[in-house]
Scaffold this motif. Structure first.
Motif, PDB file in Angstrom:
ATOM      1  N   GLY A 184       0.789  -1.214   0.000  1.00  0.00           N
ATOM      2  CA  GLY A 184       0.000   0.000   0.000  1.00  0.00           C
ATOM      3  C   GLY A 184       0.820   1.261   0.000  1.00  0.00           C
ATOM      4  O   GLY A 184       0.307   2.343   0.294  1.00  0.00           O
ATOM      5  N   GLY A 185       2.125   1.185  -0.326  1.00  0.00           N
ATOM      6  CA  GLY A 185       2.963   2.367  -0.371  1.00  0.00           C
ATOM      7  C   GLY A 185       2.768   3.157  -1.645  1.00  0.00           C
ATOM      8  O   GLY A 185       1.870   2.886  -2.442  1.00  0.00           O
ATOM      9  N   LYS A 186       3.646   4.147  -1.872  1.00  0.00           N
ATOM     10  CA  LYS A 186       3.479   5.037  -3.019  1.00  0.00           C
ATOM     11  C   LYS A 186       4.035   4.471  -4.323  1.00  0.00           C
ATOM     12  O   LYS A 186       3.606   4.881  -5.401  1.00  0.00           O
ATOM     13  CB  LYS A 186       4.145   6.384  -2.723  1.00  0.00           C
ATOM     14  CG  LYS A 186       3.434   7.184  -1.651  1.00  0.00           C
ATOM     15  CD  LYS A 186       3.998   8.591  -1.543  1.00  0.00           C
ATOM     16  CE  LYS A 186       3.214   9.378  -0.498  1.00  0.00           C
ATOM     17  NZ  LYS A 186       3.650  10.792  -0.443  1.00  0.00           N
ATOM     18  N   LYS A 246       5.949  -8.260  -6.873  1.00  0.00           N
ATOM     19  CA  LYS A 246       4.922  -8.213  -5.839  1.00  0.00           C
ATOM     20  C   LYS A 246       5.314  -7.192  -4.781  1.00  0.00           C
ATOM     21  O   LYS A 246       6.434  -7.191  -4.297  1.00  0.00           O
ATOM     22  CB  LYS A 246       4.759  -9.596  -5.211  1.00  0.00           C
ATOM     23  CG  LYS A 246       3.594  -9.708  -4.250  1.00  0.00           C
ATOM     24  CD  LYS A 246       3.460 -11.140  -3.735  1.00  0.00           C
ATOM     25  CE  LYS A 246       2.289 -11.267  -2.769  1.00  0.00           C
ATOM     26  NZ  LYS A 246       2.161 -12.639  -2.231  1.00  0.00           N
ATOM     27  N   GLY A 247       4.391  -6.334  -4.433  1.00  0.00           N
ATOM     28  CA  GLY A 247       4.686  -5.279  -3.482  1.00  0.00           C
ATOM     29  C   GLY A 247       3.887  -4.029  -3.750  1.00  0.00           C
ATOM     30  O   GLY A 247       3.162  -3.546  -2.884  1.00  0.00           O
ATOM     31  N   GLU A 301      -0.055  10.605  -4.147  1.00  0.00           N
ATOM     32  CA  GLU A 301      -0.589   9.304  -3.738  1.00  0.00           C
ATOM     33  C   GLU A 301       0.218   8.147  -4.302  1.00  0.00           C
ATOM     34  O   GLU A 301       0.506   7.181  -3.583  1.00  0.00           O
ATOM     35  CB  GLU A 301      -2.047   9.189  -4.177  1.00  0.00           C
ATOM     36  CG  GLU A 301      -2.749   7.950  -3.673  1.00  0.00           C
ATOM     37  CD  GLU A 301      -4.241   7.975  -3.966  1.00  0.00           C
ATOM     38  OE1 GLU A 301      -5.003   7.433  -3.134  1.00  0.00           O
ATOM     39  OE2 GLU A 301      -4.649   8.527  -5.004  1.00  0.00           O
ATOM     40  N   TYR A 302       0.568   8.214  -5.591  1.00  0.00           N
ATOM     41  CA  TYR A 302       1.350   7.150  -6.226  1.00  0.00           C
ATOM     42  C   TYR A 302       2.432   7.746  -7.107  1.00  0.00           C
ATOM     43  O   TYR A 302       2.252   8.790  -7.738  1.00  0.00           O
ATOM     44  CB  TYR A 302       0.457   6.252  -7.089  1.00  0.00           C
ATOM     45  CG  TYR A 302      -0.396   5.278  -6.312  1.00  0.00           C
ATOM     46  CD1 TYR A 302       0.174   4.275  -5.535  1.00  0.00           C
ATOM     47  CD2 TYR A 302      -1.797   5.364  -6.358  1.00  0.00           C
ATOM     48  CE1 TYR A 302      -0.617   3.384  -4.830  1.00  0.00           C
ATOM     49  CE2 TYR A 302      -2.589   4.465  -5.651  1.00  0.00           C
ATOM     50  CZ  TYR A 302      -1.991   3.483  -4.889  1.00  0.00           C
ATOM     51  OH  TYR A 302      -2.775   2.598  -4.176  1.00  0.00           O
ATOM     52  N   ILE A 303       3.558   7.049  -7.193  1.00  0.00           N
ATOM     53  CA  ILE A 303       4.644   7.424  -8.089  1.00  0.00           C
ATOM     54  C   ILE A 303       4.968   6.224  -8.979  1.00  0.00           C
ATOM     55  O   ILE A 303       5.065   5.099  -8.516  1.00  0.00           O
ATOM     56  CB  ILE A 303       5.887   7.892  -7.324  1.00  0.00           C
ATOM     57  CG1 ILE A 303       6.401   6.817  -6.353  1.00  0.00           C
ATOM     58  CG2 ILE A 303       5.577   9.181  -6.555  1.00  0.00           C
ATOM     59  CD1 ILE A 303       7.724   7.190  -5.654  1.00  0.00           C
TER      60      ILE A 303
END
Length: 360
Positions: free
Chosen positions: A120-122, A138-139, A321-323
């Protein structure tokens, strides 16, 4: 008689040379910086758009010129005016075969702690590889593919996927693929301000969005904005698109692309968009440290330092939120391979890839 024949031959030769002088002139394939754009693997459904360049010892000749956020000399406000060259820029087998990304380690460094999935990280994946090798990544909790399609294995790996309507050429696939429940978030319109990308006017973009994207809101989808290149005309394109939409285009996330060579420029670019849209979470769906404005290229050490500094900075911004760093692919197609996240042979994360995976 022999003398007469000789002069006849001389006269015919002069005529031939004169006519040849009116033949077609060679076109410089890289003559217009305004029309140069980054690659998008046409074979995988997102427009292939730039001939690869050799990674030569002289790095100043390694990459193509392209206006970015720091090139204030380019102020064109629509895609119809960005290109002044008659040449086209496309991925060709003859040029692409000369680009060979350097090999990098395929295993995680011992010093990097890697979450094994669903973090759930960026860090998220800009992924052109289908199902091939995705299990090694996966991650991340989010990905996109520049197409309406999501890899079959993404859900089992705990990776959310945002289908994308790249441009008008994907309407049929998008309609048949993106149904209620297929995902809960969708993207649309890839670099409409670039002739080699989806290449459409703000008015055409408004029509596309209102007809095929906006209706997804009633099906439970959140929407990610059109994403322009970091050419200065991209900001104007989005403003004109909103005007053309006349209130009919709503998005929940703001998408950005950025290619330039210093962290300070990256910070300024992100801040510019956040100031304009302060209520929107930002997805940075492509970025890399590379100079498309001419002059010297950043060294491998400078690129490594850029990513090392960019990661904690982006992680500190609550509105990002996301990169999606550009590089989870075997062929970088003109972007400096020092930005690559993937081992070009095995398809597994390299050292930089593992560094990003550690975010999750």
């Amino acid at each position: 008689m022999a003398v007469s024949r000789f002069f006849n031959l001389v006269a015919l030769s002069c005529v031939a040379l004169f006519l040849c002088s009116f033949g077609p002139e060679p076109v410089a394939a890289l003559s217009s910086p305004d029309s140069l754009v980054l690659p998008r693997h046409m074979a995988r459904g997102h427009g292939a758009i730039a001939a690869k360049r050799k990674r030569a010892a002289n790095k100043s000749k390694r990459c193509r010129t392209r206006p970015t956020s720091s090139d204030t000399s380019s102020t064109a406000t629509s895609t119809s005016t960005t290109s002044s060259s008659s040449s086209t820029h496309s991925h060709s087998s003859s040029s692409s075969s000369s680009s060979k990304p350097k090999s990098t380690p395929a295993s995680a460094p011992a010093s990097v702690s890697v979450n094994t999935g669903g973090g759930g990280g960026k860090f998220a994946l800009a992924w052109p590889n289908g199902d091939s090798g995705l299990q090694s990544w996966k991650g991340p909790s989010m990905m996109y593919t520049w197409t309406p399609a999501c890899p079959d294995s993404a859900k089992a790996l705990g990776i959310g996927c945002a289908p994308m309507l790249w441009g008008w050429n994907q309407v049929s696939q998008f309609q048949s693929t993106v149904k209620p429940g297929y995902s809960n978030i969708a993207m649309a319109i890839n670099e409409p301000n670039e002739p080699g990308q989806s290449n459409m006017s703000p008015e055409s973009g408004a029509q596309l969005w209102k007809q095929y994207v906006e209706p997804l809101r009633s099906q439970g989808y959140e929407l990610v904005s059109p994403v322009t290149s970091s050419n200065p005309n991209g900001f104007t394109w989005v403003q004109n698109w909103l005007t053309a939409c006349d209130g009919g285009c709503n998005f929940d996330r703001l998408a950005l692309h950025w290619y330039d060579n210093t962290l300070d420029k990256f910070k300024d670019y992100i801040n510019k968009w956040h100031t304009a849209f302060p209520d929107k979470k930002i997805w940075i769906t492509e970025y890399a440290c590379v100079n498309f404005n001419g002059g010297a290229q950043p060294s491998d050490a400078e690129i490594a330092a850029f990513h090392a500094a960019a990661i904690p900075y982006l992680n500190s911004l609550d509105y990002v939120e996301y990169i999606f760093p550009f590089g989870a692919m075997k062929q970088m197609d003109g972007v400096d391979p020092a930005n690559q996240l993937m081992d070009p042979v095995t398809g597994e994360p390299n050292a930089l890839g593992w560094t990003y995976l550690a975010l999750d």
